[in-house]
Enzyme design. Sequence first.
Site, PDB file in Angstrom:
ATOM      1  N   GLN A 292    -110.958  28.567  -6.073  1.00 47.36           N
ATOM      2  CA  GLN A 292    -110.788  30.026  -5.984  1.00 47.36           C
ATOM      3  C   GLN A 292    -112.075  30.735  -5.559  1.00 47.36           C
ATOM      4  OE1 GLN A 292    -107.902  31.337  -6.045  1.00 47.36           O
ATOM      5  NE2 GLN A 292    -106.670  29.736  -7.032  1.00 47.36           N
TER       6      GLN A 292
ATOM      7  N   HIS B  52    -107.448  24.429 -14.536  1.00 44.12           N
ATOM      8  CA  HIS B  52    -106.177  24.134 -13.872  1.00 44.12           C
ATOM      9  C   HIS B  52    -105.776  22.706 -14.250  1.00 44.12           C
ATOM     10  CE1 HIS B  52    -103.616  23.138 -10.363  1.00 44.12           C
ATOM     11  NE2 HIS B  52    -103.448  24.447 -10.220  1.00 44.12           N
TER      12      HIS B  52
HETATM   13  N1  C6P Z   1    -104.015  26.996  -7.899  1.00 49.60           N
HETATM   14  C1  C6P Z   1    -102.534  28.900  -8.089  1.00 49.60           C
HETATM   15  O1  C6P Z   1    -101.499  29.516  -7.830  1.00 49.60           O
HETATM   16  P1  C6P Z   1    -104.426  22.355  -4.827  1.00 49.60           P
HETATM   17  O2  C6P Z   1    -103.014  22.470  -5.310  1.00 49.60           O
HETATM   18  O3  C6P Z   1    -104.921  20.939  -4.891  1.00 49.60           O
HETATM   19  O4  C6P Z   1    -104.648  22.986  -3.497  1.00 49.60           O
HETATM   20  O5  C6P Z   1    -105.318  23.223  -5.816  1.00 49.60           O
HETATM   21  C2  C6P Z   1    -105.290  22.981  -7.196  1.00 49.60           C
HETATM   22  C3  C6P Z   1    -106.132  23.988  -7.933  1.00 49.60           C
HETATM   23  C4  C6P Z   1    -107.269  23.560  -8.593  1.00 49.60           C
HETATM   24  N2  C6P Z   1    -108.092  24.425  -9.219  1.00 49.60           N
HETATM   25  C5  C6P Z   1    -107.856  25.734  -9.206  1.00 49.60           C
HETATM   26  C6  C6P Z   1    -108.824  26.662  -9.876  1.00 49.60           C
HETATM   27  C7  C6P Z   1    -106.717  26.231  -8.572  1.00 49.60           C
HETATM   28  O6  C6P Z   1    -106.495  27.546  -8.567  1.00 49.60           O
HETATM   29  C8  C6P Z   1    -105.819  25.345  -7.933  1.00 49.60           C
HETATM   30  C9  C6P Z   1    -104.548  25.834  -7.306  1.00 49.60           C
HETATM   31  C10 C6P Z   1    -102.831  27.619  -7.342  1.00 49.60           C
HETATM   32  O7  C6P Z   1    -103.349  29.317  -8.900  1.00 49.60           O
HETATM   33  C11 C6P Z   1    -101.627  26.733  -7.311  1.00 49.60           C
HETATM   34  S1  C6P Z   1    -101.183  26.110  -8.886  1.00 49.60           S
END
Ligand code: C6P
Length: 412
Positions: free
Chosen positions: A209, A129
Amino acid sequence: MSTQTLPGFDLAKVRADFPTLHQEVNGKPLVYFDNAATSQKPQLVIDRLDQYYARENSNVHRGVHTLSQQATDAYEHTRSLVQQMINAQHQHEIIYTKGTTEGINLIAFSFGQKYIKEGDEIIISTMEHHSNIVPWQLLCERTGAKLKVVPIFESGELDFEAYKNMLSEKTKLVSMVYISNSLGTINPMPEIIKLAHERDIPVLVDAAQVVPHMAVDVQELDADFMVFSGHKMFGPTGTGILYGKEKWLNDLPPWMGGGDMIKVVRFDHTTYSDLPHKFEAGTPNIAGAIGLGAGIEYINSIGYDAISAWEHELLAYGTEQLGTIPDIRFVGTAKEKASVISFLIGDIHPYDAGTILDQLGIAIRTGHHCTQPLMHHLQIPGTMRASFAFYNTKEEIDRLVEGIHRVKKMFG
Ligand code: C6P
């Protein structure tokens, strides 16, 4: 309502706990398949926030008055729930953040400041991500260190041999996603960590996740750092956790200065609080943390065994049913997968499909899912992504399949 197929798991009862699920969107009953972005909240969490603001609102760690002490107790109670949930050795190894992103930035700053210099290497993977890419790029820009990216196979599985060969005396940190939000791949995290530790390299685990779906034991995993978001695990937005081994957290410098993270402040010298407060400057998200505690208690009341088992059924059923659609292409077909299905239908743009599905009351995510380098590697603009939580049903999957047939008729 779906007939539940697992003993000890009452799907109808679980669904009744989530008010958001029981509404119409665009005149159709909502099907919510965007759980990887954020989960819905059980009534218990909503009520807990309400109770805090209506009767308990006060600042923490500051007042001798009753309300402040009650708020502090509730706030710290969540810390102990998190400790138990991930089996951390100490409660002070649990640091509140506002989400996964902040946790990674914290380590990139603090670890980076103490340990990273020109020529050092930090290892990530192709399926990260943006929040596990950009903080390291910023660190590399500041220090002259290098980011190394482990490749993946067509299936969306990590090239473990390549990872093995990438580890060297230059590697100072491995920071890797446990479950990919775009592909659903479950990475072999125990092996990733074991290999890094053979060379004394610490590992940060992005568990954003993972924690909503399966149990994690940080001691068994031997993770040095682990980060996740409260809003993906049925808690309020603006909450998250950084777990760090005591020895690391004691060793690293604070990243934000302000109230609550200090012992003594003088103009010529300041000393810092002990863990966990050293990393929690300023008035925190008190209501959020307390609400997160309610979310964890909710997860505990269902149990990870039931959650993982039902989501596994949904994944198997969803993969089978979507697989009957002509022209479907699954993006991410790893053997070890979580309940995330990314796909493309012929030449139909994911955005167009997502818009039509929304008209049918079906919420999926379309686009790059904050993994642009992964999409670039796969040479696709993005995907359609259905991500399931334990409150989803097989009937909802049937509605998604019907919806995609409608989309195909319109664009095919
Ligand atoms: N993925 C998705 O729709 P935050 O925004 O800080 O709560 O999480 C960031 C983040 C980091 N690592 C992984 C593996 C993620 O899946 C996410 C957030 C969401 O897939 C929003 S982009």
